[in-house]
Structure formats: C-alpha cells, structure tokens
Design a protein around this motif. Structure first.
Motif, PDB file in Angstrom:
ATOM      1  N   LEU A 193       0.772  -1.329   0.679  1.00 41.72           N
ATOM      2  CA  LEU A 193       0.053  -0.288   0.129  1.00 41.72           C
ATOM      3  C   LEU A 193       0.896   1.106  -0.084  1.00 41.72           C
ATOM      4  O   LEU A 193       2.042   1.326   0.925  1.00 41.72           O
ATOM      5  CB  LEU A 193      -1.284   0.245   1.049  1.00 41.72           C
ATOM      6  CG  LEU A 193      -2.046  -1.319   1.707  1.00 41.72           C
ATOM      7  CD1 LEU A 193      -2.554  -0.929   2.662  1.00 41.72           C
ATOM      8  CD2 LEU A 193      -2.546  -1.779   0.822  1.00 41.72           C
ATOM      9  N   GLU A 194       0.552   2.493  -0.699  1.00 39.58           N
ATOM     10  CA  GLU A 194       1.225   3.699  -0.339  1.00 39.58           C
ATOM     11  C   GLU A 194       0.064   4.314   0.059  1.00 39.58           C
ATOM     12  O   GLU A 194      -0.821   4.874  -0.515  1.00 39.58           O
ATOM     13  CB  GLU A 194       1.149   4.352  -2.087  1.00 39.58           C
ATOM     14  CG  GLU A 194       2.167   5.049  -2.424  1.00 39.58           C
ATOM     15  CD  GLU A 194       3.067   6.190  -3.356  1.00 39.58           C
ATOM     16  OE1 GLU A 194       3.744   5.790  -3.905  1.00 39.58           O
ATOM     17  OE2 GLU A 194       1.559   7.186  -4.353  1.00 39.58           O
ATOM     18  N   ILE A 195       0.441   4.938   1.329  1.00 40.80           N
ATOM     19  CA  ILE A 195       0.161   5.855   1.948  1.00 40.80           C
ATOM     20  C   ILE A 195       0.473   7.769   1.909  1.00 40.80           C
ATOM     21  O   ILE A 195       1.165   7.934   2.209  1.00 40.80           O
ATOM     22  CB  ILE A 195      -0.258   5.348   3.945  1.00 40.80           C
ATOM     23  CG1 ILE A 195      -0.120   4.003   3.463  1.00 40.80           C
ATOM     24  CG2 ILE A 195      -0.993   6.467   4.386  1.00 40.80           C
ATOM     25  CD1 ILE A 195       0.502   2.673   4.456  1.00 40.80           C
ATOM     26  N   ASN A 196      -1.016   8.057   2.204  1.00 41.58           N
ATOM     27  CA  ASN A 196      -0.547   9.618   2.244  1.00 41.58           C
ATOM     28  C   ASN A 196      -1.229   9.986   3.113  1.00 41.58           C
ATOM     29  O   ASN A 196      -2.433   9.708   3.596  1.00 41.58           O
ATOM     30  CB  ASN A 196      -1.549  10.496   1.109  1.00 41.58           C
ATOM     31  CG  ASN A 196      -0.141  10.068  -0.648  1.00 41.58           C
ATOM     32  OD1 ASN A 196       0.789  10.651  -0.568  1.00 41.58           O
ATOM     33  ND2 ASN A 196      -1.441   9.961  -1.369  1.00 41.58           N
ATOM     34  N   LEU A 197      -0.439  10.568   4.361  1.00 40.96           N
ATOM     35  CA  LEU A 197      -1.220  11.110   5.687  1.00 40.96           C
ATOM     36  C   LEU A 197      -1.402  12.230   5.982  1.00 40.96           C
ATOM     37  O   LEU A 197      -0.700  13.433   5.223  1.00 40.96           O
ATOM     38  CB  LEU A 197       0.265  11.397   6.427  1.00 40.96           C
ATOM     39  CG  LEU A 197       0.822  10.110   7.164  1.00 40.96           C
ATOM     40  CD1 LEU A 197       1.665   9.919   8.261  1.00 40.96           C
ATOM     41  CD2 LEU A 197      -0.455   9.195   8.257  1.00 40.96           C
ATOM     42  N   GLU A 198      -2.599  12.985   6.494  1.00 38.45           N
ATOM     43  CA  GLU A 198      -2.962  14.407   6.340  1.00 38.45           C
ATOM     44  C   GLU A 198      -2.670  14.439   7.553  1.00 38.45           C
ATOM     45  O   GLU A 198      -2.895  15.599   7.822  1.00 38.45           O
ATOM     46  CB  GLU A 198      -4.213  13.803   5.875  1.00 38.45           C
ATOM     47  CG  GLU A 198      -4.625  13.761   4.805  1.00 38.45           C
ATOM     48  CD  GLU A 198      -6.363  13.827   3.787  1.00 38.45           C
ATOM     49  OE1 GLU A 198      -7.122  14.969   4.396  1.00 38.45           O
ATOM     50  OE2 GLU A 198      -6.351  12.544   3.084  1.00 38.45           O
ATOM     51  N   THR A 199      -2.823  13.655   8.113  1.00 37.05           N
ATOM     52  CA  THR A 199      -2.764  13.927  10.177  1.00 37.05           C
ATOM     53  C   THR A 199      -1.450  13.380  10.196  1.00 37.05           C
ATOM     54  O   THR A 199      -0.850  12.143  10.110  1.00 37.05           O
ATOM     55  CB  THR A 199      -3.721  14.068  10.470  1.00 37.05           C
ATOM     56  OG1 THR A 199      -4.168  12.911  10.872  1.00 37.05           O
ATOM     57  CG2 THR A 199      -4.911  15.179  10.529  1.00 37.05           C
TER      58      THR A 199
END
Length: 227
Positions: A151-157
């Motif tokens: 999985l590629e994950i983009n953090l917003e927090t």
C-alpha cells in the motif's frame, strides 16, 4: 564515518537520513544510542565543530519503522520546517506491506485516535471521543504478491502510531506489527512500514525538494515490490 551510508540529502541547512528499522530517533529509557546522538556526532566530526552541535529534529518515526527523518542544521531552518509541518506543507508518503486481502483499491480513512500511555498504543474510535484527535490518511494498493499487498499511504495528519492503528482498525495490520494485530513478528523486530517519500519547499532556498528512501536492502519481500 557512521551514518554516511544513510544520508539521502545534505546541505548547509538540512540533513535527511534514511533511518534503519530498529534505530531509535530520540533517547528513551532503553538508553540506546539515538539517531539524534549519531547525527550530532556525524556533524561534529565531519565539520570539526567544537562544543555542542545543533541538530534539530523536525519529526519522528517509530523505532521498528524505516525511512526518512529530517534534521535541521540551523535554528532558522528548524523553526520554518516546524511551522510548515503544522500547516501540512510537508507531504509524507509511506509504503506498508499487509497480508493479501479483499479491500478497496483506494480509500480515505478518518478515525479519532487517543494514546494509551500505559501500553504506548493508539486507541481507535470511529466517531469523536474525549481526548481523541482526528486522524486522516489515504491509501492506494500498488502491488500484490502471492501472500502480501503493498500500500502507498498519504498522511494528512501526524498522530501517534497513526498508520499502524488505522490499518489495524480495518483488519489490515502491517506485516510484523504484533502490537497492532499481525500474527507474527519479523525476525529482526522491524515492521514493514517505510517512510518512503517526502516533498516540501526548502525552508531557506525556497526550492522544491523531493526525497525518496530506498526499500531496506536486506529484505527480499521489500525488494520484490520494486524489482
């Protein structure tokens, strides 16, 4: 020199390190040598600096996690990067390996997390709860092997154990992460979570920077996802 093979970027203002799984970022009760200590030693020796050395830690990643950690070499760079972090102007992308399972190819997860100080673990709530902070990430399935998914994950927090806790809450714990429900540990104590990429505007030079960390080279599963 210690750390030289882990440096992803360095100039007069910044030092960006590819942390190995198992390295601790800041000192704790274990008394193990921290990445902060190693960075200060590196700067002191390389630039022959007398006395105390400045190495400002911009953010942290968990001990069993590998990948990008940013240090500021000046107080000016540190204060600007800290402000950028608060304003979410530093984009962080992670890679995580989970067991192959049926989940949406893309998904945005919104939960509310509260840290349990006794267990050093994040408690996940689906709705607002007293003392819990909103946690948001988006993931996309990148590759699949016989048994695992990348999985590629983009953090917003940026919450305590956020990726680990949120993935666990949808029954997708990260490979090796016993604390959050994976069924067995990795032999080296790592978890398959990599701080893969970071993008931001240089705090002093005002130029765009994109830094990518390689996958751990001693791990065939990681390497299989980039070959």
């Amino acid at each position: 020199m210690v750390l030289e093979d882990q440096i992803l970027f360095e100039d007069n203002h910044l030092l960006i390190i590819n942390k190995k799984a198992g390295q601790i970022v800041q000192g704790d009760k274990t008394g193990d040598v921290s990445l902060v200590d190693e960075v200060k030693t590196y700067i002191k020796k390389k630039y022959n600096k007398p006395g105390n050395v400045f190495a400002g830690l911009v953010h942290r990643i968990d001990r069993p996690t590998s990948g990008i950690v940013i240090f500021a070499k000046t107080s000016k760079a540190l204060s600007r990067l800290t402000e950028m972090l608060k304003k979410r102007e530093i984009k962080k992308t992670y890679w995580a390996v989970i067991k192959k399972t049926e989940i949406p190819n893309k998904q945005r997860l919104i939960h509310f997390l509260k840290k349990n100080e006794k267990t050093n673990k994040a408690i996940v709530y689906k709705t607002p709860n007293i003392g819990a902070k909103e946690a948001i990430l988006s993931y996309e399935s990148m590759q699949t092997s016989d048994n695992y998914m990348l999985l590629e994950i983009n953090l917003e927090t940026g919450r305590h154990h956020q990726i680990r806790a949120q993935l666990s809450s949808i029954k997708c714990p990260i490979k090796g992460d016993l604390k959050y429900g994976f069924d067995r540990s990795n032999p080296d104590g790592s978890i398959h979570l990599l701080a893969r990429k970071i993008e931001f505007i240089h705090p002093i030079k005002k130029e765009p920077l994109q830094i990518i960390a390689p996958v751990p080279q001693n791990d065939n599963l990681w390497k299989s996802f980039v070959n």
